[in-house]
Design a protein around this motif. Structure first.
Motif, short mmCIF file in Angstrom:
data_model
loop_
_atom_site.label_atom_id
_atom_site.label_comp_id
_atom_site.label_asym_id
_atom_site.label_seq_id
_atom_site.Cartn_x
_atom_site.Cartn_y
_atom_site.Cartn_z
N PRO A 1 -6.67 -23.47 33.91
CA PRO A 1 -6.46 -22.01 33.93
C PRO A 1 -5.19 -21.61 34.68
CG PRO A 1 -8.25 -22.67 35.40
CD PRO A 1 -7.87 -23.89 34.63
N ASP A 2 -4.74 -22.48 35.60
CA ASP A 2 -3.53 -22.15 36.36
C ASP A 2 -2.25 -22.34 35.57
OD1 ASP A 2 -4.30 -24.81 36.27
OD2 ASP A 2 -3.22 -25.33 38.12
N MET A 3 -2.29 -23.17 34.51
CA MET A 3 -1.05 -23.47 33.79
C MET A 3 -1.04 -23.07 32.32
SD MET A 3 0.07 -27.20 35.23
CE MET A 3 1.66 -27.17 34.41
N VAL A 4 -2.21 -22.78 31.75
CA VAL A 4 -2.28 -22.52 30.31
C VAL A 4 -2.91 -21.17 30.01
CG1 VAL A 4 -3.16 -23.38 28.10
CG2 VAL A 4 -2.62 -25.01 29.92
N LYS A 5 -2.22 -20.41 29.15
CA LYS A 5 -2.84 -19.19 28.62
C LYS A 5 -2.83 -19.30 27.10
CE LYS A 5 -3.04 -16.15 32.23
NZ LYS A 5 -3.01 -17.33 33.10
N VAL A 6 -3.89 -18.78 26.46
CA VAL A 6 -3.93 -18.78 25.00
C VAL A 6 -3.56 -17.38 24.50
CG1 VAL A 6 -5.36 -19.09 22.94
CG2 VAL A 6 -5.72 -20.55 24.93
N ILE A 7 -2.61 -17.34 23.59
CA ILE A 7 -2.18 -16.05 23.02
C ILE A 7 -2.44 -16.06 21.51
CG2 ILE A 7 -0.24 -14.46 22.75
CD1 ILE A 7 1.18 -16.01 25.01
N LEU A 8 -3.11 -15.04 21.03
CA LEU A 8 -3.33 -14.90 19.59
C LEU A 8 -2.16 -14.12 19.01
CD1 LEU A 8 -5.38 -15.19 17.17
CD2 LEU A 8 -6.19 -12.91 17.79
N ILE A 9 -1.37 -14.78 18.15
CA ILE A 9 -0.16 -14.09 17.65
C ILE A 9 -0.35 -13.52 16.24
CG2 ILE A 9 1.40 -15.48 19.08
CD1 ILE A 9 2.23 -16.83 16.29
N GLY A 10 -1.50 -13.76 15.63
CA GLY A 10 -1.71 -13.24 14.28
C GLY A 10 -2.75 -14.10 13.58
N SER A 11 -2.86 -13.92 12.27
CA SER A 11 -3.79 -14.78 11.54
C SER A 11 -3.19 -15.19 10.21
CB SER A 11 -5.14 -14.10 11.36
OG SER A 11 -4.96 -12.83 10.79
N SER A 12 -3.76 -16.26 9.65
CA SER A 12 -3.24 -16.83 8.41
C SER A 12 -3.70 -16.00 7.21
CB SER A 12 -3.76 -18.25 8.27
OG SER A 12 -5.17 -18.21 8.06
N TYR A 13 -3.23 -16.38 6.04
CA TYR A 13 -3.63 -15.69 4.80
C TYR A 13 -5.15 -15.68 4.64
CZ TYR A 13 -3.86 -14.42 -0.11
OH TYR A 13 -4.16 -13.80 -1.30
N GLU A 14 -5.78 -16.82 4.95
CA GLU A 14 -7.25 -16.88 4.85
C GLU A 14 -7.93 -16.45 6.15
OE1 GLU A 14 -7.78 -20.94 3.50
OE2 GLU A 14 -7.36 -20.40 1.40
N LYS A 15 -7.18 -15.76 6.99
CA LYS A 15 -7.72 -15.12 8.20
C LYS A 15 -8.13 -16.08 9.31
CE LYS A 15 -7.38 -10.91 6.51
NZ LYS A 15 -5.94 -10.94 6.15
N ARG A 16 -7.46 -17.21 9.38
CA ARG A 16 -7.70 -18.09 10.52
C ARG A 16 -6.76 -17.68 11.66
NH1 ARG A 16 -8.24 -21.60 6.14
NH2 ARG A 16 -10.40 -22.35 5.99
N PRO A 17 -7.22 -17.77 12.90
CA PRO A 17 -6.36 -17.35 14.01
C PRO A 17 -5.17 -18.28 14.23
CG PRO A 17 -8.43 -18.30 14.81
CD PRO A 17 -8.57 -18.18 13.33
N LEU A 18 -4.05 -17.69 14.62
CA LEU A 18 -2.86 -18.46 15.00
C LEU A 18 -2.73 -18.38 16.52
CD1 LEU A 18 -0.39 -17.02 12.30
CD2 LEU A 18 -1.47 -19.30 12.27
N TYR A 19 -3.11 -19.46 17.19
CA TYR A 19 -3.10 -19.48 18.65
C TYR A 19 -1.86 -20.17 19.18
CZ TYR A 19 -8.10 -18.29 18.61
OH TYR A 19 -9.30 -17.69 18.42
N VAL A 20 -1.25 -19.56 20.19
CA VAL A 20 -0.13 -20.17 20.90
C VAL A 20 -0.59 -20.51 22.31
CG1 VAL A 20 2.09 -19.62 21.98
CG2 VAL A 20 1.70 -19.05 19.59
N LEU A 21 -0.26 -21.69 22.79
CA LEU A 21 -0.52 -22.03 24.19
C LEU A 21 0.74 -21.72 24.99
CD1 LEU A 21 -2.24 -25.51 23.73
CD2 LEU A 21 -3.34 -23.36 24.29
N LYS A 22 0.56 -20.94 26.04
CA LYS A 22 1.70 -20.68 26.93
C LYS A 22 1.55 -21.56 28.16
CE LYS A 22 3.99 -17.09 29.62
NZ LYS A 22 3.85 -15.74 30.19
N LEU A 23 2.49 -22.50 28.33
CA LEU A 23 2.45 -23.41 29.49
C LEU A 23 3.41 -22.90 30.55
CD1 LEU A 23 2.87 -26.84 27.62
CD2 LEU A 23 0.75 -25.55 28.00
#
Ligand code: ARG
Ligand code: ZN
Length: 423
Positions: free
Chosen positions: A142-164
């Motif tokens: 939790p101290d080094m990683v945040k998950v950011i949802l930047i959008g979703s795919s055509y079939e509505k799957r989440p696009l997650y980015v890890l911020k280190l």
């Protein structure tokens, strides 16, 4: 008894027949040496008229008079295809026989095998596994990683980015962006993103390079930019490249996300036909996956100094432009960076990577994410093509994941550290 013996001999003879070249019962990948324009025409025709999948180059239009072509041919077409090659005096080698077995090897879940010494990062993972991994990684750090949802795919799957982020807080932090898995079948690419995240978390404050990187820059990692396509390669067609969006004008599915960005979009090197592997889509950023990445980078363009897109295969370190033969203003500087990185790979891993401006090193390919990012103002923009050079191509066995990832990691560290000094 005698009858049984004769039967066994016959059976063996039959098996032998089956494994001989043109009657193989397996799907194969052929390497075809094209040496004339006429032969190029023939191979282009074969690849478009028969049920085959072009591995390299990515599209028939890139086949020229001196191209080594890698073509996946399903068993039922092997006879016809190899006959045609022979008729036109085209020499070929079998790169891979029995691709089914290699695919099985790549999808086997060895975690349940106690004898296997391969770690999680030395295996390929399904999309569900990767989503689970993203969550778990964020929870454990939790101290080094945040998950950011930047959008979703055509079939509505989440696009997650890890911020280190390193634990040193600094105002106005610069950043690096890394995306993996634009192209569905390039499995080593998401594997690299996972490898890189794991390496960063394990070696922060142990390895000087990664410590310096994380102390001076935040690192955004998008492990699977094309989740619909990736899922499809696990369930239905291992050779799929594009995303899975439906088109209004055609029954063909999918847009090439690396032709969908607004950089000389739709010009030579891309296709406006939905059935083609390099279909550029209806308009720039018509695809939700490309739009999500573009939106995120637009809103972070002042902090992101280094853009990196991970592909396979071919072993190349590329920089803009891809969409034109023009040189970018800082061509010499970028050239030096990739040359240096390639030299390190040669020294430490005894492996050769090509390097240079994309259009000249590989082929004209407009609408690419790296060119678009460059034009947005991210002047350190790169595309890596990871291992190998065609021995296994997209079907790189799990045992070769660590070498491929370590090479890319070395190149990334080398480039990032120089960019930190420059910006
Ligand atoms: N092989 C990849 C492709 O066909 C990358 C080619 C270089 N293009 C680029 N935009 N970097 O999309
Ligand atoms: Zn690719």
């Amino acid at each position: 008894m005698k009858a049984l013996l004769i039967w066994a001999v016959l059976l063996n003879f039959y098996k032998l027949l089956q494994t001989s070249d043109c009657t193989s019962t397996h799907d194969q990948v052929l390497s075809i040496q094209v040496t004339t324009h006429q032969q190029a025409d023939i191979v282009r025709n074969i690849s478009s008229q028969y049920e085959t999948v072009l591995w390299s180059p990515a599209s028939p239009e890139y086949i020229g008079a001196h191209t080594e072509v890698h073509l996946f041919v399903p068993a039922n077409n092997l006879g016809t295809v190899t006959d045609l090659l022979q008729t036109h005096h085209l020499t070929h080698q079998v790169l891979l026989d029995n691709t089914e077995e290699l695919i099985e090897m790549q999808t086997r879940n060895e975690s349940s095998d106690p004898r296997s010494s391969a770690s999680y990062y030395e295996r390929y993972h399904s999309l569900e596994d990767i989503y689970y991994w993203i969550n778990k990684t964020a929870q454990e750090h939790p101290d080094m990683v945040k998950v950011i949802l930047i959008g979703s795919s055509y079939e509505k799957r989440p696009l997650y980015v890890l911020k280190l982020s390193g634990r040193q807080e600094r105002a106005e932090k610069r950043a690096i962006w890394i995306d993996c898995g634009i192209h569905a079948r390039e499995w080593i690419s998401p594997a690299f993103c996972l490898w890189f995240v794991q390496y960063s978390l394990n070696f922060y404050n142990l390895n000087n390079d990664i410590t310096e990187m994380l102390n001076s820059m935040d690192i955004y990692v998008l492990p699977v930019m094309n989740p619909d396509g990736y899922k499809y390669t696990w369930t239905t067609n291992r050779m799929w490249r594009k995303n899975r969006s439906l088109s209004k004008e055609s029954n063909c599915v999918g847009t090439d996300l690396n032709r969908n960005f607004d950089a000389n979009w739709g010009t030579k090197g891309a296709s406006n036909r939905p059935c083609d592997e390099i279909y550029c889509g209806q308009f720039p950023e018509s695809e939700p996956e490309a739009e999500a990445v573009a939106n995120f980078l637009r809103s972070h363009k002042d902090s992101v100094k280094l853009y990196l897109s991970i592909h396979s295969y071919g072993q190349m370190l590329l920089f803009p432009y891809s969409c034109s033969n023009e040189e970018v203003p800082n061509h010499a500087e970028l050239f030096e960076l990739v040359q240096d990185a390639a030299m390190k790979i040669r020294r430490y891993y005894r492996n050769n990577y090509k390097y240079g401006a994309s259009a000249k090193t590989i082929y004209l390919a407009p609408g690419g994410s790296d060119d678009w990012a460059y034009n947005l103002g991210i002047h350190y923009s790169f595309t890596f093509e990871l291992e190998d050079r065609g021995r296994y191509g997209f079907l790189l066995p799990p045992s070769l994941i660590s070498k491929a990832c370590n090479e890319a990691l070395l190149a990334l560290k080398s480039i990032a550290l120089r960019v930190i000094q420059k910006t």
